[in-house]
Every structure is written in C-alpha cells, then in structure tokens.
Design a protein around this motif. Structure first.
Motif, PDB file in Angstrom:
ATOM      1  N   GLY A   1       0.604  -1.152  -0.054  1.00  0.00           N
ATOM      2  CA  GLY A   1      -0.071  -0.086   0.033  1.00  0.00           C
ATOM      3  C   GLY A   1       0.951   1.145   0.044  1.00  0.00           C
ATOM      4  N   LEU A   2       1.918   1.114   0.581  1.00  0.00           N
ATOM      5  CA  LEU A   2       3.047   2.223   0.542  1.00  0.00           C
ATOM      6  C   LEU A   2       3.435   2.472  -0.910  1.00  0.00           C
ATOM      7  CD1 LEU A   2       4.464   1.492   4.116  1.00  0.00           C
ATOM      8  CD2 LEU A   2       2.978   3.375   3.783  1.00  0.00           C
ATOM      9  N   LEU A   3       3.814   1.403  -1.424  1.00  0.00           N
ATOM     10  CA  LEU A   3       4.516   1.639  -2.627  1.00  0.00           C
ATOM     11  C   LEU A   3       3.673   2.233  -3.733  1.00  0.00           C
ATOM     12  CD1 LEU A   3       6.435  -1.721  -3.008  1.00  0.00           C
ATOM     13  CD2 LEU A   3       7.201   0.588  -2.646  1.00  0.00           C
ATOM     14  N   LYS A   4       2.077   2.190  -3.493  1.00  0.00           N
ATOM     15  CA  LYS A   4       1.111   2.881  -4.440  1.00  0.00           C
ATOM     16  C   LYS A   4       1.447   2.515  -5.801  1.00  0.00           C
ATOM     17  CE  LYS A   4       0.299   6.372  -1.360  1.00  0.00           C
ATOM     18  NZ  LYS A   4       0.178   7.981  -0.796  1.00  0.00           N
ATOM     19  N   GLY A   5       1.782   1.361  -6.240  1.00  0.00           N
ATOM     20  CA  GLY A   5       2.309   0.876  -7.503  1.00  0.00           C
ATOM     21  C   GLY A   5       3.660   1.190  -7.897  1.00  0.00           C
ATOM     22  N   GLY A   6       4.424   1.920  -7.062  1.00  0.00           N
ATOM     23  CA  GLY A   6       5.795   2.294  -7.430  1.00  0.00           C
ATOM     24  C   GLY A   6       6.773   0.920  -7.093  1.00  0.00           C
ATOM     25  N   LYS A   7       8.022   1.249  -7.260  1.00  0.00           N
ATOM     26  CA  LYS A   7       8.903  -0.027  -7.308  1.00  0.00           C
ATOM     27  C   LYS A   7       9.606   0.189  -6.075  1.00  0.00           C
ATOM     28  CE  LYS A   7       8.635  -1.519 -11.140  1.00  0.00           C
ATOM     29  NZ  LYS A   7       8.142  -3.023 -11.403  1.00  0.00           N
ATOM     30  N   LEU A   8      10.084  -1.026  -5.486  1.00  0.00           N
ATOM     31  CA  LEU A   8      10.911  -1.394  -4.326  1.00  0.00           C
ATOM     32  C   LEU A   8      12.158  -1.695  -4.623  1.00  0.00           C
ATOM     33  CD1 LEU A   8      10.984  -1.669  -1.047  1.00  0.00           C
ATOM     34  CD2 LEU A   8      10.426  -4.150  -1.489  1.00  0.00           C
ATOM     35  N   ALA A   9      13.132  -0.433  -4.468  1.00  0.00           N
ATOM     36  CA  ALA A   9      14.529  -0.831  -4.874  1.00  0.00           C
ATOM     37  C   ALA A   9      15.136  -1.563  -3.793  1.00  0.00           C
ATOM     38  CB  ALA A   9      15.094   0.534  -5.083  1.00  0.00           C
ATOM     39  N   MET A  10      15.994  -2.697  -4.331  1.00  0.00           N
ATOM     40  CA  MET A  10      16.658  -3.502  -3.412  1.00  0.00           C
ATOM     41  C   MET A  10      17.798  -4.439  -4.376  1.00  0.00           C
ATOM     42  SD  MET A  10      13.890  -6.236  -2.493  1.00  0.00           S
ATOM     43  CE  MET A  10      14.692  -7.310  -1.242  1.00  0.00           C
ATOM     44  N   GLY A  11      18.991  -4.604  -3.605  1.00  0.00           N
ATOM     45  CA  GLY A  11      19.795  -5.721  -4.470  1.00  0.00           C
ATOM     46  C   GLY A  11      18.816  -6.965  -4.969  1.00  0.00           C
ATOM     47  N   GLU A  12      19.597  -7.311  -6.033  1.00  0.00           N
ATOM     48  CA  GLU A  12      18.934  -8.870  -6.531  1.00  0.00           C
ATOM     49  C   GLU A  12      18.752  -9.808  -5.368  1.00  0.00           C
ATOM     50  OE1 GLU A  12      17.537 -11.673  -8.662  1.00  0.00           O
ATOM     51  OE2 GLU A  12      19.323 -11.937  -7.519  1.00  0.00           O
ATOM     52  N   PRO A  13      17.772 -10.133  -5.102  1.00  0.00           N
ATOM     53  CA  PRO A  13      17.146 -10.728  -3.932  1.00  0.00           C
ATOM     54  C   PRO A  13      17.680 -12.215  -3.859  1.00  0.00           C
ATOM     55  CG  PRO A  13      15.045  -9.885  -5.065  1.00  0.00           C
ATOM     56  CD  PRO A  13      16.368  -9.823  -5.914  1.00  0.00           C
ATOM     57  N   ASN A  14      18.089 -12.919  -5.281  1.00  0.00           N
ATOM     58  CA  ASN A  14      18.782 -14.106  -5.141  1.00  0.00           C
ATOM     59  C   ASN A  14      20.197 -14.245  -5.237  1.00  0.00           C
ATOM     60  OD1 ASN A  14      16.318 -15.537  -4.919  1.00  0.00           O
ATOM     61  ND2 ASN A  14      16.156 -14.787  -7.203  1.00  0.00           N
ATOM     62  N   SER A  15      20.884 -13.106  -5.252  1.00  0.00           N
ATOM     63  CA  SER A  15      22.318 -12.925  -5.290  1.00  0.00           C
ATOM     64  C   SER A  15      23.065 -11.889  -4.473  1.00  0.00           C
ATOM     65  CB  SER A  15      22.861 -13.006  -6.587  1.00  0.00           C
ATOM     66  OG  SER A  15      22.328 -11.899  -7.431  1.00  0.00           O
ATOM     67  N   VAL A  16      22.668 -10.836  -4.519  1.00  0.00           N
ATOM     68  CA  VAL A  16      23.277  -9.534  -3.785  1.00  0.00           C
ATOM     69  C   VAL A  16      22.936  -9.669  -2.191  1.00  0.00           C
ATOM     70  CG1 VAL A  16      23.330  -7.091  -3.583  1.00  0.00           C
ATOM     71  CG2 VAL A  16      23.116  -8.121  -5.958  1.00  0.00           C
ATOM     72  N   PRO A  17      23.930  -9.726  -1.491  1.00  0.00           N
ATOM     73  CA  PRO A  17      23.527  -9.875   0.157  1.00  0.00           C
ATOM     74  C   PRO A  17      22.503  -9.015   0.524  1.00  0.00           C
ATOM     75  CG  PRO A  17      25.786 -10.264  -0.456  1.00  0.00           C
ATOM     76  CD  PRO A  17      25.332  -9.844  -1.759  1.00  0.00           C
ATOM     77  N   ALA A  18      22.650  -7.865   0.427  1.00  0.00           N
ATOM     78  CA  ALA A  18      21.556  -6.719   0.729  1.00  0.00           C
ATOM     79  C   ALA A  18      20.245  -7.346   0.463  1.00  0.00           C
ATOM     80  CB  ALA A  18      21.934  -5.394   0.558  1.00  0.00           C
TER      81      ALA A  18
END
Length: 259
Positions: free
Chosen positions: A133-150
């Motif tokens: 709901g907070l994203l309101k259709g926008g993107k959640l930026a994060m390191g690649e979830p299957n390889s980048v540690p963060a």
C-alpha cells in the motif's frame, strides 16, 4: 692531482647508488608491495577512509559480493576479499580460493527501509505491515534478491514479516546495494531496502524504519586473504583492518566492529 682508479670506481659506485635510490622512490610499488582488495559496495566510505590511515598503496574494487566472488573464481587478481555475507565467502572457501587460517568475521550491519528525503515519513516495520500500500504501484529498490547480499537479507526479512508475496512483483532489482540506494535518492523508487551504513552516506534519503534483527540472518562481513595472493603486505593489511586503529572508521559509518 688526478684521482686514482680506485677512487674513480668508488665515486662511480656511489653515483649509481644515488641514481638507483632516486629511481626507486619515483617508481610505482611492485605487485608484491601493493594490496588489491575486492570489497562489498557498502564498505566504500568506511574502507576508503581506513585506507588513508593505513598509508600504503591499496587498490580497491567495489561491487556486489556476488559479482566479486565470481570474478575471483574466474581468475581476477586480488589479495583480499571482504564479503557482505557469509555465503559468498563460503562459496570461495569451498573452491579453495581463500586462505582459511586467516579468515575472520570483521563487521556487522543492519538493513533499513529508506525513502527520498523530501517524502519520507517514519513507519513501524512489523509483521504484516502494508508495504504494498505504501508503494502505491511504485517500485521497491533492493539488491537482486537471489544473489546480492543486501537483497537476500531484504527478501528474508519481508518473507519473515509476511509481506514478500505482496511486493515481489514491484521489486526493482539492482546490481548492488549502492545501485538500489541511488534509485531512491534520485526519486526513481519511493522506497528501498539498503544497509543502514549506505543510508547514512546519502543525504538524499531518509531512514523510515529499521528491520527487526530477528527477521533475517545476522549480517556479517567476513574478510580473508585469497589463495592466489602475491602481496607481501596482505597479512599486515588484514591485521590493520582488525585493529583498534581501523575500528573508528567503520563505526563512524554505522558498522558494528566484531571482536
């Protein structure tokens, strides 16, 4: 009186010694004297400052731990690897590319939710919080979830909190945590998951919440000398990183120094 032959030889030898000394002082350090470090992108500010205090020649390549580990596996010349998680250090250890007898857990960190500074508002990160709901259709930026540690830590936390399935399709996967941070800082993503140390380094973002420590595996940065290291200074540099002299540079950026 003209100088005799022995005096001329001594004078010539002294001149050659002076010339060699001057040349040695201006030539770059040899490969054995340099230290080449492959380090997680999130360490840049702290490690750059620590290296200035070290005072010797250090070359650092910063990127996602996953990318660096793959480069080392492919034969990239490096002396020391600092990973943002235990998995990628284990990846190299299993392939006998790390000197296990000097491997150490150097630092700890936390992951946080950030937003652009001009739009961010504090929120409570807890089980079932409405991130979608907070994203309101926008993107959640994060390191690649299957390889980048963060990204792996972030995914684990969101799964534990029961909200991953609601935001998975909105994830903007980045090649490193610093790349994810930049997306938020530039306003291209309304939220992002990064390390608290990265958030502190970018005035364009605001920390709106910190993920509970029990929502993801402990964030540990291991360090080790690589098997193929040719540097005579690598061991001394590793000792420096673990020393009380280097600790303040890491603590200033928000890392926890592990004893």
């Amino acid at each position: 009186m003209l100088p005799n032959r022995s005096n001329l030889l001594r004078l010539a030898a002294a001149s050659v010694a002076v010339i060699l000394s001057v040349v040695a002082s201006i030539l770059p350090a040899s490969a054995e004297e340099k230290v080449t470090v492959f380090a997680a992108a999130s360490m840049k500010n702290a490690l750059d400052n620590a290296n200035k205090a070290w005072g010797h020649e250090v070359t650092v390549s910063y990127a996602a731990s996953s990318a660096l580990a793959k480069q080392i596996e492919g034969g990239a010349p490096a002396d020391i690897f600092i990973s943002a998680d235990l998995d990628w250090m284990k990846y190299l250890t299993d392939r006998h590319l790390v000197k296990e007898d000097n491997r150490a857990n150097l630092l700890g960190n936390r992951i946080v939710l950030v937003a652009p500074k001009d739009t961010g508002k504090p929120l409570d990160i807890k089980p079932g919080f409405d991130l979608a709901g907070l994203l309101k259709g926008g993107k959640l930026a994060m390191g690649e979830p299957n390889s980048v540690p963060a990204g792996k830590y972030g995914k684990a936390a969101l799964e534990k909190l029961g909200v991953w399935s609601s935001v998975e399709k909105n994830v903007a996967s980045a090649e490193s945590v610093r790349a994810a941070l930049a997306l938020v800082s530039r306003g291209e993503a309304p939220f992002g998951i990064v390390y608290q140390t990265d958030a502190a380094a970018d005035p364009g973002v605001m920390v709106v919440g910190t993920f509970p420590q029990d929502s993801h595996p402990p964030i540990i940065y291991p360090v080790a000398i690589l098997t193929e290291s040719k540097s005579a200074e690598a061991a001394a540099y590793l000792d420096f990183l673990k020393s009380a002299e280097a600790a303040p540079f890491f603590e200033k950026e928000g890392f926890t120094v592990l004893k």
